[in-house]
Design a protein around this motif. Sequence first.
Motif, short mmCIF file in Angstrom:
data_model
loop_
_atom_site.label_atom_id
_atom_site.label_comp_id
_atom_site.label_asym_id
_atom_site.label_seq_id
_atom_site.Cartn_x
_atom_site.Cartn_y
_atom_site.Cartn_z
N VAL A 64 0.90 -1.35 -0.08
CA VAL A 64 0.09 -0.14 0.03
C VAL A 64 1.00 1.12 -0.11
CG1 VAL A 64 -1.71 1.32 1.40
CG2 VAL A 64 -1.78 -1.28 1.25
N MET A 65 0.95 2.05 -1.11
CA MET A 65 1.66 3.30 -0.95
C MET A 65 0.63 4.57 -1.61
SD MET A 65 3.87 2.01 -4.18
CE MET A 65 4.60 3.68 -4.53
N GLY A 66 1.15 5.59 -1.19
CA GLY A 66 0.53 6.64 -1.41
C GLY A 66 1.16 8.14 -0.93
N TYR A 67 0.48 9.18 -1.11
CA TYR A 67 1.29 10.42 -0.83
C TYR A 67 1.06 10.78 0.74
CZ TYR A 67 2.04 11.52 -5.76
OH TYR A 67 2.45 11.74 -7.20
N PRO A 68 1.83 11.29 1.28
CA PRO A 68 1.63 11.74 2.67
C PRO A 68 0.12 12.57 2.87
CG PRO A 68 3.47 12.46 2.23
CD PRO A 68 3.06 12.09 0.94
N ARG A 69 -0.50 12.21 3.94
CA ARG A 69 -1.85 12.77 4.36
C ARG A 69 -3.10 12.40 3.23
NH1 ARG A 69 -2.08 13.18 8.89
NH2 ARG A 69 -3.91 14.64 8.72
N CYS A 70 -2.85 11.42 2.31
CA CYS A 70 -4.00 10.81 1.58
C CYS A 70 -4.94 9.88 1.95
CB CYS A 70 -3.17 10.87 -0.06
SG CYS A 70 -2.29 9.24 0.04
N GLY A 71 -4.77 9.19 3.03
CA GLY A 71 -5.42 8.12 3.62
C GLY A 71 -4.68 6.69 3.51
N THR A 72 -3.55 6.91 3.50
CA THR A 72 -2.84 5.48 3.41
C THR A 72 -2.94 4.57 4.49
OG1 THR A 72 -1.10 6.52 2.09
CG2 THR A 72 -0.69 4.33 2.91
N ALA A 73 -2.88 5.07 5.91
CA ALA A 73 -3.33 4.45 7.29
C ALA A 73 -4.70 3.79 7.08
CB ALA A 73 -3.09 5.24 8.27
N TRP A 74 -5.69 4.38 6.67
CA TRP A 74 -7.16 4.06 6.46
C TRP A 74 -7.45 2.83 5.10
CZ3 TRP A 74 -11.13 3.36 8.82
CH2 TRP A 74 -12.32 3.20 8.11
N GLN A 76 -4.53 0.76 4.67
CA GLN A 76 -4.07 -0.26 5.51
C GLN A 76 -4.97 -0.98 6.31
OE1 GLN A 76 -0.77 2.35 7.04
NE2 GLN A 76 0.55 1.20 5.92
N GLU A 77 -5.46 -0.29 6.87
CA GLU A 77 -6.58 -0.79 7.88
C GLU A 77 -7.87 -1.63 7.17
OE1 GLU A 77 -7.81 -1.68 11.47
OE2 GLU A 77 -6.42 0.06 11.50
N ILE A 78 -8.26 -1.03 6.27
CA ILE A 78 -9.20 -1.67 5.37
C ILE A 78 -8.57 -3.15 4.79
CG2 ILE A 78 -10.45 -1.74 3.35
CD1 ILE A 78 -10.79 1.30 3.83
N VAL A 79 -7.43 -3.07 4.18
CA VAL A 79 -6.71 -4.01 3.68
C VAL A 79 -6.35 -5.17 4.60
CG1 VAL A 79 -4.76 -5.02 2.35
CG2 VAL A 79 -5.67 -3.01 1.50
N TRP A 80 -5.96 -4.77 5.93
CA TRP A 80 -5.66 -5.58 6.86
C TRP A 80 -6.76 -6.34 7.39
CZ3 TRP A 80 -6.84 -6.66 11.86
CH2 TRP A 80 -6.02 -7.71 12.74
N THR A 81 -7.93 -5.72 7.54
CA THR A 81 -9.26 -6.09 8.11
C THR A 81 -9.87 -7.25 7.00
OG1 THR A 81 -9.56 -4.01 9.42
CG2 THR A 81 -11.62 -5.63 8.95
N MET A 82 -9.56 -6.80 5.71
CA MET A 82 -10.03 -7.86 4.82
C MET A 82 -9.64 -9.06 4.64
SD MET A 82 -10.90 -5.05 1.59
CE MET A 82 -10.97 -6.24 0.49
N ARG A 83 -8.11 -8.97 4.98
CA ARG A 83 -7.32 -9.92 4.82
C ARG A 83 -7.36 -10.94 6.33
NH1 ARG A 83 -1.61 -9.66 2.33
NH2 ARG A 83 -2.14 -11.78 2.20
N ASN A 84 -7.18 -10.35 7.33
CA ASN A 84 -7.22 -10.86 8.44
C ASN A 84 -8.24 -10.99 9.64
OD1 ASN A 84 -4.10 -11.43 8.33
ND2 ASN A 84 -4.23 -9.35 8.06
N ASN A 85 -9.19 -9.86 9.47
CA ASN A 85 -10.14 -9.99 10.46
C ASN A 85 -11.59 -9.92 10.04
OD1 ASN A 85 -11.04 -9.68 13.23
ND2 ASN A 85 -10.42 -7.28 13.29
N GLY A 99 1.45 -1.62 14.43
CA GLY A 99 1.68 -2.98 14.95
C GLY A 99 1.44 -3.95 14.12
N ARG A 100 0.71 -3.77 13.30
CA ARG A 100 0.15 -4.91 12.31
C ARG A 100 0.33 -4.77 11.00
NH1 ARG A 100 -5.70 -3.51 12.37
NH2 ARG A 100 -5.09 -1.76 13.43
N VAL A 101 0.99 -3.47 10.50
CA VAL A 101 1.30 -3.45 8.85
C VAL A 101 2.47 -2.94 9.05
CG1 VAL A 101 0.72 -2.24 6.75
CG2 VAL A 101 -1.20 -3.01 8.61
#
Length: 111
Positions: A64-74, A76-85, A99-101
């Motif tokens: 997951v990559m993107g410009y700063p302040r463009c929602g990258t952490a959001w 990451q959270e969506i992808v992690w949840t789709m794959r793991n939770n 701690g997860r990504v």
Amino acid sequence: MPLESGHDVVPLEGEELARQEKNFVGFTHGIARLTPGNWFLPMAYAQVADKIFNFKWLPTDVLVMGYPRCGTAWIQEIVWTMRNNPDIDHPMAVLPILGRVPYIEYALHLH
């Protein structure tokens, strides 16, 4: 300084450094140009560049990559949840996203 990727790290100096430091106030320990390509990066990048270049990706890794302040952490959270939770009951779900990504270039911010 040559890198294993075939790039060179050239520290900025003088007027050019002053101009970049004015515009990029977060880079407090020097700025370097990565050539070819003319990328501007914190000078600390030179210490971790070869490790990043030689990183061994797994077939199951997702980048997951993107410009700063463009929602990258959001994202990451969506992808992690789709794959793991998908049922929201994973024991690691209570950990912060860092701690997860893994954040591959995190080490350059520690210098």
